[in-house]
Motif scaffolding. Structure first.
Motif, short mmCIF file in Angstrom:
data_model
loop_
_atom_site.label_atom_id
_atom_site.label_comp_id
_atom_site.label_asym_id
_atom_site.label_seq_id
_atom_site.Cartn_x
_atom_site.Cartn_y
_atom_site.Cartn_z
N CYS A 273 7.45 7.80 3.49
CA CYS A 273 8.20 6.56 3.30
C CYS A 273 7.69 5.86 2.04
N ARG A 274 8.17 6.31 0.89
CA ARG A 274 7.68 5.75 -0.37
C ARG A 274 7.94 4.25 -0.44
N LEU A 275 6.91 3.49 -0.82
CA LEU A 275 6.91 2.03 -0.90
C LEU A 275 7.02 1.38 0.47
N GLY A 276 6.79 2.17 1.53
CA GLY A 276 6.83 1.63 2.89
C GLY A 276 5.44 1.30 3.40
N SER A 277 5.27 1.42 4.72
CA SER A 277 3.99 1.09 5.35
C SER A 277 3.54 2.25 6.22
#
Length: 360
Positions: A273-277
């Motif tokens: 989940c790029r730029l996710g958590s």
């Protein structure tokens, strides 16, 4: 593997899950842009490869092995039309001390659609019938043991290259000594026990259970939330249950959340989940912004993917004493996915182990 930011994925959570699957070896070659676990690296850029000190474990100073690589292009960004993240790790079990990331290395490689190494159009979904070689089309010779840059060569047969004296010694003892008769060969034919078992990483979007279901709760767990008779026929008082809940530690809450979230897909070995958590396994050792170093270009590094502990089940690394182990591995990459041409850009990994009173 989709390389979009989390909010752009169409799944319910915006998270892509990775699972291991056995496939024919040709699916995992560089020309097929694979996501995979183990084996030798399927290098994206075929020049300016990392090697030497860049791939050494910072604890024992021995060469690391490919753990996995993830093909993760960024839609709409031409310089990242092809993009891959490579994670390497040490094979020395004693290097895996608690929450210590020094035995891991991460690199990012990216190319425009028009580049020096691959056709403009996607590869056909069929075996190219090309013989595998320990040399790239760019002419770089690769280590016959690990598949990284191999500047050293066997002085007897002059046919097998190595990245280091250590790997030449391992290969010699493993069987190259018996095979090395001065005849032409591309690599040793004996079993390579240094690299991890090789699998394809297949992906699917994470989907949560229906809203009226308890996420990941088993009937037994649901029953545990209610008053129920004990073995001797007496009922547990509600106050006792409340006292137990009050004493539940923050760390156990985080770990329970981890288990409940992964319960619907217990075989997942990767969450993307790029730029996710990330999904934490513990309330301890969670990094603050200052703990994640900036990219060499000056941009922030943000979360892109995490490696799950379930992957260990496929690596055959269990041992009676020290063992290769982790709670979860978090990979942080340049927010801008900056352009370094054909070079491999170092990125950052955070290792988090399950909470407790463990010591190094």
């Amino acid at each position: 593997m989709a390389g979009n930011e989390c909010g752009q994925n169409k799944s319910e959570t915006g998270i892509v899950l990775g699972f291991v699957e056995e496939v024919e070896p040709w699916h995992l070659r560089s020309s097929q842009f694979p996501s995979k676990v183990g084996g030798k690296p399927a290098w994206l850029s075929q020049s300016d490869l990392p090697g030497g000190l860049e791939l050494e474990c910072e604890k024992c100073h021995l060469p690391t092995a490919l753990l996995l690589q993830v093909y993760a292009p960024i839609l709409g960004q031409d310089r990242s039309f092809h993009r891959a993240i490579f994670v390497f790790c040490c094979k020395t079990p004693s290097c895996y001390s608690r929450n210590d990331n020094r035995c891991f290395k991460v690199f990012r490689s990216q190319l425009a659609r028009k580049n020096d190494f691959y056709p403009y159009d996607p590869p056909p979904d069929e075996d190219p019938k090309e013989s595998e070689s320990d040399a790239l089309k760019s002419g770089i010779k690769l280590c016959g043991l690990c598949g990284c840059i191999g500047p050293k060569v066997c002085s007897r047969c002059h046919a097998v290259n190595y990245c280091s004296k250590e790997h030449q010694t391992i290969d010699w003892k493993a069987g190259h000594k018996n095979e090395c008769a001065g005849k032409e060969q591309t690599c040793s034919d004996h079993l390579n026990t240094f690299i991890f078992p090789e699998f394809e990483l297949v992906t699917e979007p994470e989907e949560l259970p229906a809203k009226d279901e308890k996420l990941g709760k088993t009937p037994e767990e649901k029953q545990g939330l209610e008053l129920h008779p004990s073995d001797d026929g007496s009922a547990m008082e509600e106050k006792e249950l409340q006292d137990m809940a009050m004493h539940e530690t923050e760390d156990s809450k985080v770990f329970q959340k981890f288990k409940l979230r992964t319960a619907p897909e217990p075989e997942q070995v990767l969450r993307y989940c790029r730029l996710g958590s990330p999904l934490w396994v513990s309330s301890e050792h969670i990094p603050k912004d200052k703990d994640i170093p900036k990219c060499t270009c000056g941009a922030r590094r943000l979360f892109e993917l995490q490696v799950m502990p379930q992957l260990l089940n496929h690596l055959h690394v269990d041992s009676p004493g020290d063992s290769i182990d982790w709670g979860t591995l978090l990979v942080y990459t340049c927010e801008d996915s900056c352009d370094h041409g054909n070079k491999y850009s170092p990125e950052f990994l955070w290792k988090q182990d399950i909470g407790g009173d463990g010591t190094d």
